[in-house]
Motif scaffolding. Structure first.
Motif, PDB file in Angstrom:
ATOM      1  N   ARG A  36      88.044 152.483  34.380  1.00  0.00           N
ATOM      2  CA  ARG A  36      86.961 153.392  33.977  1.00  0.00           C
ATOM      3  C   ARG A  36      85.796 153.315  34.943  1.00  0.00           C
ATOM      4  O   ARG A  36      85.184 154.326  35.299  1.00  0.00           O
ATOM      5  CB  ARG A  36      86.494 153.045  32.559  1.00  0.00           C
ATOM      6  CG  ARG A  36      87.399 153.585  31.457  1.00  0.00           C
ATOM      7  CD  ARG A  36      86.696 153.534  30.120  1.00  0.00           C
ATOM      8  NE  ARG A  36      86.263 152.182  29.770  1.00  0.00           N
ATOM      9  CZ  ARG A  36      86.996 151.319  29.095  1.00  0.00           C
ATOM     10  NH1 ARG A  36      88.203 151.656  28.689  1.00  0.00           N
ATOM     11  NH2 ARG A  36      86.520 150.113  28.804  1.00  0.00           N
ATOM     12  N   THR A  37      85.490 152.101  35.381  1.00  0.00           N
ATOM     13  CA  THR A  37      84.385 151.932  36.329  1.00  0.00           C
ATOM     14  C   THR A  37      84.663 152.675  37.624  1.00  0.00           C
ATOM     15  O   THR A  37      83.811 153.393  38.162  1.00  0.00           O
ATOM     16  CB  THR A  37      84.169 150.437  36.608  1.00  0.00           C
ATOM     17  OG1 THR A  37      83.910 149.770  35.378  1.00  0.00           O
ATOM     18  CG2 THR A  37      82.997 150.228  37.544  1.00  0.00           C
ATOM     19  N   SER A  79      88.768 148.694  31.605  1.00  0.00           N
ATOM     20  CA  SER A  79      87.351 148.730  32.012  1.00  0.00           C
ATOM     21  C   SER A  79      87.228 148.870  33.524  1.00  0.00           C
ATOM     22  O   SER A  79      86.368 149.616  34.025  1.00  0.00           O
ATOM     23  CB  SER A  79      86.644 147.477  31.523  1.00  0.00           C
ATOM     24  OG  SER A  79      87.171 146.330  32.155  1.00  0.00           O
ATOM     25  N   GLN A  80      88.072 148.178  34.271  1.00  0.00           N
ATOM     26  CA  GLN A  80      88.043 148.298  35.729  1.00  0.00           C
ATOM     27  C   GLN A  80      88.349 149.732  36.158  1.00  0.00           C
ATOM     28  O   GLN A  80      87.683 150.293  37.025  1.00  0.00           O
ATOM     29  CB  GLN A  80      89.070 147.345  36.348  1.00  0.00           C
ATOM     30  CG  GLN A  80      88.661 145.890  36.341  1.00  0.00           C
ATOM     31  CD  GLN A  80      87.613 145.590  37.401  1.00  0.00           C
ATOM     32  OE1 GLN A  80      87.565 146.227  38.441  1.00  0.00           O
ATOM     33  NE2 GLN A  80      86.761 144.613  37.122  1.00  0.00           N
ATOM     34  N   ILE A  96      92.310 145.284  28.142  1.00  0.00           N
ATOM     35  CA  ILE A  96      90.904 145.695  28.071  1.00  0.00           C
ATOM     36  C   ILE A  96      90.250 145.585  29.439  1.00  0.00           C
ATOM     37  O   ILE A  96      89.510 146.483  29.879  1.00  0.00           O
ATOM     38  CB  ILE A  96      90.163 144.829  27.027  1.00  0.00           C
ATOM     39  CG1 ILE A  96      90.706 145.132  25.628  1.00  0.00           C
ATOM     40  CG2 ILE A  96      88.664 145.066  27.083  1.00  0.00           C
ATOM     41  CD1 ILE A  96      90.177 144.205  24.551  1.00  0.00           C
ATOM     42  N   SER A 142      87.381 136.658  32.311  1.00  0.00           N
ATOM     43  CA  SER A 142      86.290 137.333  33.019  1.00  0.00           C
ATOM     44  C   SER A 142      85.826 136.524  34.218  1.00  0.00           C
ATOM     45  O   SER A 142      85.640 137.046  35.322  1.00  0.00           O
ATOM     46  CB  SER A 142      85.142 137.591  32.056  1.00  0.00           C
ATOM     47  OG  SER A 142      84.043 138.142  32.732  1.00  0.00           O
ATOM     48  N   SER A 158      96.580 152.405  29.720  1.00  0.00           N
ATOM     49  CA  SER A 158      95.773 151.641  30.675  1.00  0.00           C
ATOM     50  C   SER A 158      96.524 151.422  31.972  1.00  0.00           C
ATOM     51  O   SER A 158      95.982 151.585  33.071  1.00  0.00           O
ATOM     52  CB  SER A 158      95.373 150.295  30.065  1.00  0.00           C
ATOM     53  OG  SER A 158      94.628 150.471  28.883  1.00  0.00           O
TER      54      SER A 158
END
Length: 1933
Positions: free
Chosen positions: A392-393, A389-390, A385, A334, A451
């Motif tokens: 989806r954002t 998440s990137q 993951i 992260s 993904s």
């Protein structure tokens, strides 16, 4: 100098040598003293200590050089430590005084530096003993630091580091003072001082806690400033310091100096990453975390800082270790992604590219090397993951209707960088994991594929391309995913073809997936290529329908076409016509139409047009790269029209640029790039007429035009490929192969922009495993232009060539500064490209030489080292191409003149290099005068200490001169050695490049002297100089110099092994085995590879014996635990460099081959294989209820109990291959390795280890590998299991008679095989498992039918899969893969059937008829259900299906092996098991399996007697016999059984003859045997025997093939099989002749005629025609055998024998005896297949050979009874032949037989009296009994007969007498003959025989002790007397 090797310096010898040699003498003594002191008794040391100190002090004040002062310091400290340490304080004080002195003389500085070094070593070794004087010493050193120059600062830093190491916590009071001084030195202008300061601080932080607590931010700031303007060594040193400090802050070490109260303790990961991020984003200006004001401004941080921070981050994570990374990876990832997406790190495209590469490097260096496979899988999940998440954002923000919450362009940009880094690393992880990454795809929580595929719709191209590359990596790792992914992406592409992002993303994904197939041997279904081409055509057709997505559709369409071409010729040839049509349509049809194009359209139209045409050209380029064999002259001619239009459009581009400006500029650059790349690949003569001269001037403008001067220069990407590889180190570390090269390249490519995937989306189709990083188009354009210039320049007229070169030279001279260097780079690169591809004399007229020489000589004076290297290489090439000695001499003179006048370092360096490289390609230096001149100049330049650059280049040139001079240089070797050593001992360490060049010189000198180094003719001083030079370089601080030292020692060891001390070399190698420098690791492993080829045992012993003095070789494996071999396995697992990995593997193989420690190696392999973090694949569920029995055995444990942890699948696969090598190695060694009884017996008597005792471990390792998740490892495991079965299946179990040792592992074999037959197993794994199955069943290890059925069921399931075929819609792999699997199944069944039939035959009763059906014994159930009968019963149920499949496979093979001119006969629809599109791939699979199938088919036909069954199996759902092999014909309806059988016979005969006729290597001996056995099985059946007997031409052809085999093959089994076949062919001919004669007799109604019709060869003339005669061919074959085994039969060979009184001695082996016996047996049958006249023709030959064999056997001792009996039987067969009684041949036969009898009598010659005539007597008896009275009673034959028997009966040898009476027919037959033939004189003969018989009787007292032969003779004589007495009583009276 040899006298100096004592404890004390030999001052007398020192005084006798010259001044220049004294430094070498002293250094050699110090080296010896360093090794000697630890071994000398301490009493002796103390006795000589004072004298030694005086001598060492004299050296100290004698101005020693750097290597000498370091060695002096070490010896001095060692002397005090081992001797009396008390006076050491005086030495410390003396050194301090020297440092305080103000001596500024030239000799004062070396002395002060030596004193500083001595202080460091004294404190390091004596430690706290000198703590009292520590403060004074430190104050003195720190004071000296203020006024010291760079050498002094460097030495003081090194000394303080050693002082801190020696004192430890005792120096804590002065830590702050040291820190203050080191801070200043860390940013010193001298790079060497920075490195030393970093090492000092690294030592300081061990005890100074404040460095990684309160001062951490300040130290970090300091390190960032140290990175600025640094070189590679500084970045490595400082990053190691910073990374270690950060690791200590996160995980504090236990320190004796605990932190004070209130001082900051542990730091969090976030804080540490914040520090690194601050340095990465803002450099060294300040690092307080304040408001966003600090982020304002556009100034970018220098790349060296960012690269240094990147390396520090890697050190930070590596120091904490893999366990820490695994636990903290989510947080670390992260934070790393925050850095990658920070706006300040991605302000420009160049910055973004550098940042992405730095982040990728951090991820690859940590995840790729620190984590095992299980941890890597978890890391991949975490990356998934982040990716999800990137995405989806972004998706949520783009679809949100609220304008305020919509994502900004900055956020999209940030997400793209995160996604690119994550996806590239995810692809690398998956690719490294291979098929072990399969759980990632099935994990629904991760949803890896979903993904990654979702990113294909990202609005930014770089993210989409990274996702496409990631999918390609997935497919390369798991080929089974290619077809489903391809279908998925193609479906989405069609469904979303109205979305620009979808078209671009899914188009790139499809292209990447198709391009991945070139790395997947199993391929994809052929129909996928059609689908892809259809998609491409649809996209290109619809591109103009919607302007919003025209560009995306055009680009995607041509990307699909480009990827399709990478599938290779087998696929592309079926689509070539459609591709040509596409290419023709995309370009203008004519030049006129092209002119019209220019007058219409707008900028967008031209963008689309240029994009489309560039894509088409890229597809053409791929066609030339991947399908070169398809590009015929016809194809090239069809490409020329679009190519001419493409070239013409180039000339119109300037007008387009003027009209539309920058909007089409980028597209025009890419278009030009594609044209240049394509033209470079095509032969110039094909398009020479269609490329106008104007185009060439455009090319020249690209290289030197004014428009391109403002473009950044791309020298580091353009020039290195054109330079000589050996010269590149002169450029500096930028071009060295290092572990950091991935990011170091960015530092030197700063001005040309970062390499990135989005620069060229078409690079997704390139070859290679690593993610492509294409250069920006304008940079790639320059490289393409230079390459094309070299191709085209020779094909233009000479006048234009001269004009162009003169224009280049003028342009360069007119410009200045950077613009001049840019043009100079381009034109010199173009010129060198031309020269590199030219041959001698091809340059052109002499007018070309001056401008070319002017260009290159000007480049030699450039300030750029790379341009100078290029110019030197160009001059060497120019001299080569011109090929004029006068021109070469003039260039040499030019270099000499310029070196005399030049004063700047650049010019002198360039011309010095040119001087050495000039004759690199002209055969070397052959003139002694020229060599002497060169050496004078280079010697002078190399001693110019004011310019290290000149020294470096001139020494490098000197090394070239040494290499090019060869033996001519030997006269100059001594002064050269003197120069090299003098410079090595005096050059400061701050100039490692000089040392590296000196190392090259030393290496060249060692090579020059070569083998002379080990002889006595060479002066020992030169050998000593070699060793001294190597010692100096080994002690140097630079890794490249150390690597060169190791290579020099390696070279010295090759030429003179006794003079290289392995006891000191091997530990030094082991210490550097895991060095952080790639060059050093390469040198170490290369040296070890050479050493172990000769002295593997010594190397291992030295490594283990001195392990206590060494640090751990790696983090978790020490040499002490697993030896050097284990350390190499660990290094192999962690190393990624392909060359280094290959060297490690070769080293291990050599060590294994030389080792006698079998148990050690097997345990090592077992430990490596068990070192995995996850459990192995377990056996699948089955239905037979035996799962527990199979899978419980040898279940792989998930935990690792050995010394290795988490080794990867590639290492384990190599280990399994090593196990196979061990087995193969034992095969050629002791037989006890494969004999359990012998091994156990010898194990009790000696300590030797044997392989058979480790069978359990072998099976366990094979099982572990075969059940792994990795497919390559499974293949290796199955191969090992196959080797074990083949080698150990026949070894009996001593404890259980009747059983074999492998029987106890049958459950384990079944468990290992079962996963390979699962539905998802790849075809290659299943194919290999089928091979193991057949070997296991054929081995007869399993005797119980129930156990056998388990493995049989696996084969049965595979057969069911073959019958059912495959659904094309669910097909995952290429059709050739299905062919491979199907044929493997059929081959396995064939091998099983062959073994079953052979085993069944062995169990049959011996009185069974020879030609009866083999299957008749297996059809009833009343037999043993084990062994061959039971196995045959198992196969019998599938035999009807198998037979049809076998015959279909054979027909396929026959068609596929047709000659090229008959390929039209191959069916257009394909065969039974291959498709028309995969013909070429299928041939290899058929070639590997046809032979067992052929033999099995023959056996089946043999068992059925060629009787066709009427029932067809209902389970056969695929067309097993699609052509004429079945019951149905083409048009004529059903074939008769006779026709079908004839087709089958001719099929098997044709395949066999075709194979046996063609030349093959010895490795196909099994196939030859299979062919011969198949033919034997056929000829055992009466119907095919009759067919062959009826066709004499076919029989003769078979004989010619067999004759060739006999001549070309030495295998006894093959030769015996050939003679068996010959016997069968002769038998077939006999049956045919007998049938014809019988038919004639019946037809004539005269069964009892005296004369038979004349059937048989020879007819009425008796002539035999060679090449057409069966008898003649058989005679040839028999003669070949007999003459090869009995050479004396040939008159020519007999003439070469020794003298007659010394007969030739030879021996016949058992196989030779069988061969000769078979040959004479065939000879005896030949008259029976001749006509009477024909028999007369061959009878002399037959008799000559038979009697000749008998004659040769007379010379031999006993033991050849088999051959004698066979010869006698053959002789009797000939004598009793019906032809001897035929009316037409009776007379001739009598004459020939009498002649033969006379020849037989002649064998009883007087000179053979010493031989035992038993065989001759027996032959004579056979002759007399069989030939008839007409032959034998003729005189003098009758008298000779009586004479021979009489002489034999009088023999003193009872055995001879016995054989005389008891011949083959016995005395009874002899007496019957006398009675019947000589009745009138019978009494006379009895009276003659009676005394002889009586003489054979023994006295009753002597009877008991007589030999067995005498007793036999006595009994036979007594029996005859008792029988003859009543018949002739008168004689007895």
């Amino acid at each position: 100098m040899e006298r100096s090797h004592g404890l004390l310096l030999n001052e007398e010898a020192l005084g006798q040598i010259g001044e220049h040699q004294r430094a070498e003498f002293v250094f050699e003594w110090l080296t010896h003293l360093k090794k000697l002191l630890p071994t000398v008794d301490r009493v002796d040391i103390r006795q000589n200590q004072r004298r030694l100190i005086d001598q060492l002090s004299a050296v100290l004040i004698g101005s020693p050089g750097p290597p000498t002062r370091w060695l002096l310091a070490h010896c001095l400290a060692l002397l005090y430590r081992l001797g009396d340490p008390i006076p050491s304080s005086l030495m410390v004080e003396r050194c301090n005084d020297i440092i305080r002195s103000k001596d500024d003389s030239p000799s004062g500085l070396p002395t002060r530096l030596a004193a500083v070094a001595c202080l460091g070593s004294l404190y390091e070794q004596l430690g706290r003993m000198l703590v009292g004087s520590f403060k004074d010493t430190l104050v003195n050193l720190l004071k000296a630091m203020k006024s010291a120059e760079s050498q002094g600062r460097y030495e003081i830093m090194l000394s303080i580091e050693k002082i801190l190491r020696g004192l430890g916590v005792s120096a804590v009071s002065s830590h702050r003072d040291v820190y203050k001084v080191a801070r200043a030195c860390l940013t010193d202008r001298s790079m060497a001082v920075r490195c030393a300061a970093a090492k000092c601080l690294l030592e300081l932080q061990r005890e100074a806690v404040f460095l990684w607590t309160s001062e951490l931010e300040n130290v970090a700031t300091l390190c960032f400033r140290a990175f600025e303007g640094s070189n590679y060594n500084v970045r490595v040193s400082v990053s190691k310091l910073l990374g270690t400090l950060l690791a200590a802050a996160v995980e504090p070490r236990q320190s004796s100096a605990a932190p004070r109260q209130g001082v900051k303790g542990r730091s969090s990961l976030e804080e540490v990453m914040d520090l690194l991020s601050a340095g990465f984003l803002r450099g060294g200006g300040g690092f307080l975390r304040t408001s966003g004001d600090m982020l304002k401004g556009t100034s970018s941080v220098s790349k060296d800082i960012r690269i240094g921070v990147t390396q520090a981050c890697v050190v930070f994570v590596s120091t904490l270790g893999g366990s820490w990374l695994e636990a903290n990876f989510p947080a670390f990832l992260s934070l790393l992604m925050e850095l990658a997406s920070h706006s300040r790190a991605t302000q420009t495209p160049v910055d973004a590219a550098v940042t992405r590469r730095c982040v990728s490097f951090i991820l690859r260096s940590t995840l790729g090397s620190l984590l095992g496979e299980k941890a890597q899988t978890n890391a991949a999940k975490q990356i998934c993951i982040v990716v999800a998440s990137q995405k989806r954002t972004i998706d949520a923000a783009l679809t949100d209707g609220n304008v305020e919450t919509r994502v900004s362009s900055a956020d999209i940009s940030a997400s793209q960088h995160v996604l690119v880094c994550c996806l590239l690393e995810l692809g690398a992880l998956v690719q490294g994991l291979g098929s072990t990454a399969a759980p990632l795809l099935t994990d629904t929580t991760t949803a890896l594929l979903d993904s990654v595929v979702s990113v294909l719709l990202h609005p930014v191209a770089s993210a989409r391309l990274a996702a496409a590359w990631c999918l390609r990596c997935v497919v390369m790792a798991m080929p089974s995913q290619c077809s489903p992914l391809l279908d998925r992406c193609a479906e989405r592409l069609v469904a979303l073809k109205s979305s620009p992002e979808a078209v671009a993303g899914y188009g790139a994904a499809v292209a990447a997936l198709v391009a991945a197939v070139q790395h997947c041997p199993l391929g994809i279904p052929h129909t996928k290529g059609k689908v892809v081409l259809g998609l491409a055509e649809d996209l290109l057709r619809s591109a103009s329908q919607n302007s919003r997505i025209s560009l995306q559709r055009t680009q995607a369409g041509w990307m699909l076409v480009s990827s399709l071409v990478t599938l290779g010729p087998a696929v592309v040839e079926h689509h070539l016509s459609r591709l040509l049509l596409l290419w023709r349509c995309v370009f203008a049809a004519s030049l006129r139409e092209q002119d019209m194009e220019l007058r219409r359209g707008d900028y967008f139209t031209w963008q689309v047009t240029l994009e489309g045409r560039a894509g088409a050209l890229c597809a053409m380029k791929n066609l030339l790269l991947h399908c070169r064999e398809l590009v015929t002259d016809d194809i090239i001619s069809r490409l020329l029209t679009p190519l001419a239009c493409a070239v013409t459009l180039l000339n119109k581009l300037p007008a387009l640029l003027r009209s539309y400006g920058s909007s089409v500029h980028c597209f025009s650059v890419v278009y030009r790039l594609r044209v240049y790349e394509l033209l470079s690949l095509l032969p110039p003569n094909t398009y020479q007429g269609s490329t106008p001269t104007l185009f060439f001037y455009l090319l020249v403008s690209d290289l030197s035009g004014q428009d391109n001067l403002n473009q950044p220069c791309s020298d580091l990407t353009l020039l290195p490929p054109l330079c000589h590889h050996d010269d590149l180190p002169l450029v500096g570390p930028a071009l060295h192969d290092t572990d950091h090269r991935y990011i170091e390249e960015q530092l030197h490519g700063s001005v040309v922009g970062g390499a990135s995937l989005d620069n060229d989306p078409f690079s997704l189709c390139d070859r290679g495993d690593d993610a492509p990083a294409p250069l920006p188009p304008h940079v790639a354009l320059t490289a393409a232009a230079t390459a094309l210039f070299g191709v085209l320049f020779p094909h233009i007229i000479s006048a234009q060539r001269v004009k162009i070169l003169e224009q280049f030279a003028e342009t360069v001279n007119q410009l200045k500064g950077q613009r001049q260097q840019t043009v100079q780079t381009h034109v010199c690169a173009a010129l060198c490209s031309l020269l590199k591809g030219s041959v001698r004399g091809s340059l052109g007229p002499e007018e070309l030489r001056p401008p070319a020489l002017s260009l290159l000589s000007g480049a030699l004076e450039s300030s750029s080292p790379l341009i100078r290297c290029l110019a030197a290489e160009g001059l060497a090439r120019l001299v080569q191409v011109v090929g004029d000695p006068g021109f070469t001499a003039s260039v040499s003179l030019l270099c000499f003149d310029r070196l005399k006048t030049a004063r700047d370092a650049a010019s002198r360096s360039g011309y010095a290099l040119a001087l050495g490289a000039l004759q690199r390609y002209t055969g070397g230096i052959s003139s002694p005068q020229h060599l002497s001149t060169c050496l004078r100049v280079l010697f002078t330049l190399s001693q110019d200490s004011t310019s290290p650059e000149v020294q470096t280049w001139s020494l490098h040139s000197l090394s070239l001169v040494v290499d090019l001079s060869g033996c001519l240089y030997r006269t100059h070797a001594e002064p050269s050695f003197s120069l090299v050593l003098r410079l090595l001992l005096s050059t400061p360490p701050a100039h490692p490049e000089v040392h590296h060049s000196l190392g090259r010189c030393l290496h060249g000198l060692i090579t020059c002297l070569g083998p002379d180094l080990q002889g006595t003719t060479l002066s020992p001083a030169l050998r000593s100089s070699c060793l001294v030079g190597c010692s100096v370089m080994q002690a140097g601080p630079d890794c490249l110099v150390q690597a060169r030292a190791i290579s020099c020692l390696q070279q010295l060891h090759m030429f003179s092994p006794p003079h290289v001390n392995l006891a000191s070399l091997v530990p030094a190698l082991c210490a550097n085995l895991c060095s952080s420098f790639l060059c050093l690791r390469r040198a170490v492993v290369a040296c070890l590879r050479q050493l172990v080829q000769r002295e593997a045992l010594e190397v291992s012993e030295h490594a283990v014996a001195l392990v206590k003095e060494l640090m751990c070789v790696s983090a978790d494996v020490t040499i002490k635990e697993v030896g050097l071999e284990g350390a190499l396995f660990t290094l192999l697992d962690r190393e990624s460099d392909p060359g280094l990995r290959r060297d490690i593997q070769e080293t291990l193989v050599h060590m294994m081959a030389s080792s006698s420690k079998l148990g050690h190696w097997l345990k090592l392999c077992k430990d490596v294989l068990s070192a995995t973090t996850g459990g192995s694949r377990t056996s699948q569920e089955d239905d037979d209820g035996c799962r527990d029995d199979d899978s419980s055995a040898f279940r792989a444990h998930s935990e690792s109990s050995g010394p290795f942890t988490a080794l990867r699948w590639a290492t384990r696969r190599f280990t399994v291959e090593c196990v196979c090598r061990i087995i193969a190695q034992c095969e050629s060694a002791d037989p006890a390795h494969f004999d359990m009884v012998l091994a156990q017996e010898r194990r009790l008597l000696e300590s030797t280890d044997f392989l058979v005792l480790h069978l359990g471990d072998l099976v366990r390792m094979a099982f572990t590998a075969a059940t792994d998740h990795s497919d390559p490892l499974r293949l290796a495991g199955l191969q090992t299991l196959l080797v074990i079965i083949r080698r150990f299946s026949s070894i009996p179990e001593p404890e259980f008679p009747g059983h074999v040792i492998l029987e106890q592992y049958q459950a384990n074999v079944g468990a290992a095989l079962r996963p390979a037959f699962s539905p998802d197993a790849p075809p290659d794994v299943t194919a290999k498992a089928c091979q193991v199955c057949s070997a296991w069943i054929a081995s007869s290890v399993v005797s119980d039918l129930r156990d056998l059925r388990r493995v049989h069921q696996l084969l049965a399931s595979s057969l069911a899969k073959v019958q059912s075929g495959r659904d094309p819609s669910s097909q995952l792999y290429n059709e050739a893969a299905a062919t491979m699997e199907t044929l493997a199944v059929l081959k396995a069944w064939a091998e099983v059937y062959i073994v079953a039939v052979e085993s069944s035959r062995l169990k049959e009763s011996p009185d069974r008829s020879a030609d009866g059906s083999v299957s008749s014994s297996t059809n009833d159930g009343s037999g043993c259900e084990s062994g061959g009968a039971g196995l045959l019963k198992l196969v019998q149920s599938d035999l009807s299906t198998l037979s049809r499949l076998w015959l279909a496979a054979l027909q396929d093979y026959a068609l596929l092996t047709l000659p090229q001119e008959n390929t039209a006969q191959i069916p257009a629809s394909g065969g039974a098991f291959y498709t028309a599109e995969t013909v070429n791939q299928a041939r290899a699979h058929y070639s590997s399996c046809w032979a067992p199938v052929l033999q099995a088919s023959s056996l089946w036909l043999h068992s059925s007697g060629f009787l066709m069954a009427d029932d067809t199996p209902a389970t056969l759902s695929r067309p097993a016999t699609p052509t004429s092999m079945g019951h149905t014909g083409s048009v004529g309806g059903a074939k008769s059984p006779e026709d079908v059988n004839t087709d089958r016979l001719h099929l098997i005969l044709g395949i066999s003859v075709e194979f046996l006729c063609s030349p093959h290597s010895e490795d196909q001996m099994e196939n030859i045997t299979s062919c011969l056995r198949a033919l034997q099985a056929l000829l055992d059946v009466s119907w095919p025997r009759a067919k062959i007997g009826n066709d004499q031409a076919l029989s003769v052809e078979l004989l010619s093939v067999l004759h060739r085999l006999m001549v070309t093959r030495e295998s006894a089994s093959v030769q015996l099989a050939v003679l068996d076949l010959l016997q069968q062919i002769v038998t077939a001919a006999q049956e045919h002749v007998r049938e014809k004669r019988h038919s004639a007799e019946v037809d004539d109604g005269a069964a009892e005629k005296e004369t038979l019709p004349e059937f048989g060869e020879g007819r009425d003339t008796g002539g035999l025609i060679p090449g057409r005669s069966l008898v003649f061919g058989a005679l040839e074959l028999c003669l070949c055998v007999l003459v090869r085994k009995l050479p004396q039969l040939s008159p020519k060979l007999a003439g070469t024998s020794p003298t007659a009184d010394k007969p030739l001695t030879w021996t016949l082996t058992d196989s030779d005896c069988r061969l000769v016996s078979s040959a004479v047996s065939v000879l005896s049958e030949l008259p029976s297949i001749c006509s009477p006249e024909g028999s007369v023709s061959i009878l002399p030959t037959v008799l000559y050979l038979l009697l000749g064999v008998l004659r040769e056997l007379v010379h031999q001792p006993m033991g050849l009874g088999l051959v004698v009996q066979a010869t006698l039987r053959a002789l009797k067969s000939v004598l009793t032949s019906p032809m001897s009684r035929q009316e037409k041949s009776r007379g001739a036969w009598k004459l020939l037989l009498r002649s033969a009898l006379n020849t037989l009598y002649s064998l009883f010659a007087p000179n053979l009296n010493h031989l035992k005539p038993i065989s001759l007597l027996t032959a004579l008896t056979v002759f007399l009994l069989s030939a008839g009275p007409d032959v034998c009673i003729m005189e003098p034959l009758h008298a000779l007969s009586l004479q021979r028997f009489t002489a034999s009966m009088e023999s003193k040898d009872p055995l001879v007498s016995t054989r005389t009476k008891l011949g083959p027919e016995g005395s009874q037959q002899f007496n019957r003959t006398l009675t019947s033939c000589l009745c009138p004189s019978g009494s006379h003969l009895v009276s003659f025989l009676l005394p002889l018989l009586i003489s054979f009787l023994l006295d009753e007292n002597a009877l008991g002790s007589a030999p067995s032969a005498s007793r036999s003779l006595h009994e036979a004589a007594l029996k005859d007397l008792m029988r003859l007495g009543p018949q002739h009583p008168a004689v007895f009276r």
